[in-house]
Design a protein around this motif. Structure first.
Motif, PDB file in Angstrom:
ATOM      1  N   GLY A 284       0.814  -1.215   0.000  1.00  0.00           N
ATOM      2  CA  GLY A 284       0.000   0.000   0.000  1.00  0.00           C
ATOM      3  C   GLY A 284       0.841   1.257   0.000  1.00  0.00           C
ATOM      4  O   GLY A 284       0.573   2.191  -0.766  1.00  0.00           O
ATOM      5  N   LEU A 285       1.876   1.300   0.825  1.00  0.00           N
ATOM      6  CA  LEU A 285       2.731   2.485   0.858  1.00  0.00           C
ATOM      7  C   LEU A 285       3.499   2.647  -0.447  1.00  0.00           C
ATOM      8  O   LEU A 285       3.706   3.769  -0.931  1.00  0.00           O
ATOM      9  N   ILE A 286       3.925   1.532  -1.037  1.00  0.00           N
ATOM     10  CA  ILE A 286       4.643   1.614  -2.318  1.00  0.00           C
ATOM     11  C   ILE A 286       3.714   2.100  -3.415  1.00  0.00           C
ATOM     12  O   ILE A 286       4.064   3.001  -4.203  1.00  0.00           O
ATOM     13  N   LEU A 287       2.528   1.521  -3.503  1.00  0.00           N
ATOM     14  CA  LEU A 287       1.597   1.906  -4.568  1.00  0.00           C
ATOM     15  C   LEU A 287       1.089   3.333  -4.397  1.00  0.00           C
ATOM     16  O   LEU A 287       0.823   4.023  -5.382  1.00  0.00           O
ATOM     17  N   ALA A 288       0.941   3.783  -3.148  1.00  0.00           N
ATOM     18  CA  ALA A 288       0.549   5.178  -2.917  1.00  0.00           C
ATOM     19  C   ALA A 288       1.658   6.122  -3.358  1.00  0.00           C
ATOM     20  O   ALA A 288       1.401   7.270  -3.724  1.00  0.00           O
ATOM     21  N   GLY A 289       2.893   5.658  -3.295  1.00  0.00           N
ATOM     22  CA  GLY A 289       4.019   6.430  -3.821  1.00  0.00           C
ATOM     23  C   GLY A 289       4.309   7.704  -3.065  1.00  0.00           C
ATOM     24  O   GLY A 289       4.738   8.692  -3.664  1.00  0.00           O
TER      25      GLY A 289
END
Length: 462
Positions: free
Chosen positions: A229-234
């Protein structure tokens, strides 16, 4: 009716009675999560006239109302004693809201043509703030916390699954280009906040030991969901906040649970994976920022670049604060043309290589896009000091719960709140004052969890 059937009926009846009596509040709070963590554009709304503007009442507002009413019912039955431990947080919160009320109703704000809109925004801020008060009244024991955290983690998993589909090219919920950061059904900042809560649970499990914490069966789901989630939220800001939150969590867990070297390395690995993933997803934006700083390349920009524009807006916000250091210019008025236009020419001179579209103007009121700088501009140094006091009070309660709570679940709530609050606090540096959004809901729920953990400490000494 057979004896076996009768026993089964009695057991079912006792179970329903137990759930209704002891855990209904936690179930109501958990049931509100899907409505609190979905973007407003995907919610039906009812327009209610207020002066020259319209108040849009959404399902998220109804969910907050139901949670608050449930908390009030519980308080009439069991009293308000559990709020006593969080008095430092409540006093700081009341002081902040009182100061922002003054900013909303001061003469310059009353004369603003957008006063009605600003008033609605302040009321939304107040409405969501009630969530923090409700949590310690509804979350009283390990089962309550397990129910709420389970709901948060599972809903985060749904949001991340949608973001993964978007990442691989499925055009749903306003997806961005395949391979880029994605909003899911929330928005980038809100997705980062929800993922931060899930990952904070996993981080607490790593540092303190899974068996010592509630919802330990969801550890793997929370870990995978939080990281992805944190990666995809960027969000680069959230990644930086996670690093700080992990350090604080590690210090607190080491004192209480004796975190081993292997657990420490695992925690470092999680932070490194998130940081590397965010850097990969945001590679173009980071490269543009390095060019803006003059570190890499000298090609002129051809469009609005995220971080160079944030630098421009932060500069303007600080200039506004410099001329109005104590009172600020009024609630949400830093985005008004008559307020920011006197500083735009200086900003152009200060940032000559930034494209014209990045600068605010009438018709493109970008705002400051940094909660802390906007608070300085809108509410002066007093407003920022009170905001930071609220955050410090929440972190203090979380630390107190971790260090002194008599039960592991309450200590775990403190660990989770410490890490997630710092992650989300960093995320607010990428967004201005926007009330009634999932990011605010996450902030208030975490403050409430910190107060719930601290209340357990006080209960043990009564």
């Amino acid at each position: 009716m057979t004896t076996e059937a009768l026993d089964s009926t009695r057991s079912s009846s006792r179970l329903r009675s137990f759930v209704a009596r002891d855990h209904l509040g936690a179930l109501v709070l958990t049931g509100a999560i899907p409505f609190l963590f979905v973007h407003e554009r995907y919610q039906p709304d009812l327009g209610v006239g207020l002066g020259a503007t319209t108040v849009d009442v959404r399902l998220s507002d109804v969910a907050v109302l139901v949670v608050v009413i449930t908390a009030a019912v519980v308080a009439t039955r069991d009293g308000l004693a559990r709020l006593r431990a969080g008095r430092s947080l409540w006093l700081a919160g009341v002081a902040l809201l009182a100061w922002l009320a003054f900013q909303t109703f001061r003469p310059v704000s009353l004369d603003d043509s957008l006063f009605d809109d600003h008033l609605v925004s302040f009321l939304k801020l107040l409405e969501y703030g009630l969530l923090a008060l409700a949590v310690p009244l509804l979350v009283r024991r390990v089962t309550d916390l397990t129910i709420v955290l389970g709901g948060l983690v599972l809903w985060a998993a749904v949001a991340v699954a949608v973001a993964l589909l978007q990442f691989f090219g499925v055009d749903i919920f306003g997806a961005w280009n395949a391979g880029w950061r994605q909003p899911s059904f929330l928005g980038h900042h809100d997705l980062a906040a929800l993922a931060a809560v899930a990952l904070a649970l996993a981080a607490a499990g790593i540092a303190a030991g899974r068996r010592a914490l509630p919802a330990n069966g969801l550890f793997v789901v929370a870990l995978v969901t939080g990281v992805l989630g944190l990666i995809l939220a960027g969000s680069v800001a959230a990644a930086g906040g996670l690093a700080l939150g992990a350090v604080v969590l590690w210090i607190a867990a080491r004192r209480r649970f004796g975190t081993s070297g292997r657990q420490t390395l695992a925690l470092v690995a999680v932070v490194a994976v998130v940081a590397g993933g965010v850097a990969a997803v945001r590679g173009d934006a980071l490269e543009d920022f390095l060019r803006f700083l003059g570190v890499r390349g000298d090609n002129p920009p051809v469009g609005v670049e995220t971080y160079s524009q944030r630098a421009v807006l932060a500069y303007i916000g600080l200039r506004i604060f410099e001329d109005h250091p104590v009172l600020g210019v009024g609630w949400q008025r830093s985005s008004r043309p008559e307020v920011f236009e006197p500083y735009v020419d200086d900003a152009r001179a200060r940032f000559p290589d930034v494209v014209d579209l990045a600068f605010p103007a009438e018709g493109r009121e970008w705002g400051v896009q940094n909660l802390y700088i906007q608070m300085l501009a809108d509410a002066g140094v007093i407003g920022l000091a009170l905001l930071l006091l609220v955050g410090a009070a929440g972190l203090g309660l979380a630390w107190h719960a971790t260090a002194r709570a008599p039960t592991p679940w309450a200590a775990g709530a403190g660990l989770l709140a410490s890490c997630a609050l710092l992650t989300i606090a960093a995320e607010w540096a990428s967004l201005g004052i926007v009330a009634g959004i999932p990011l605010q809901a996450a902030s208030c729920l975490l403050l409430g969890l910190a107060a719930a953990g601290a209340a357990t400490v006080e209960d043990a000494h009564v």
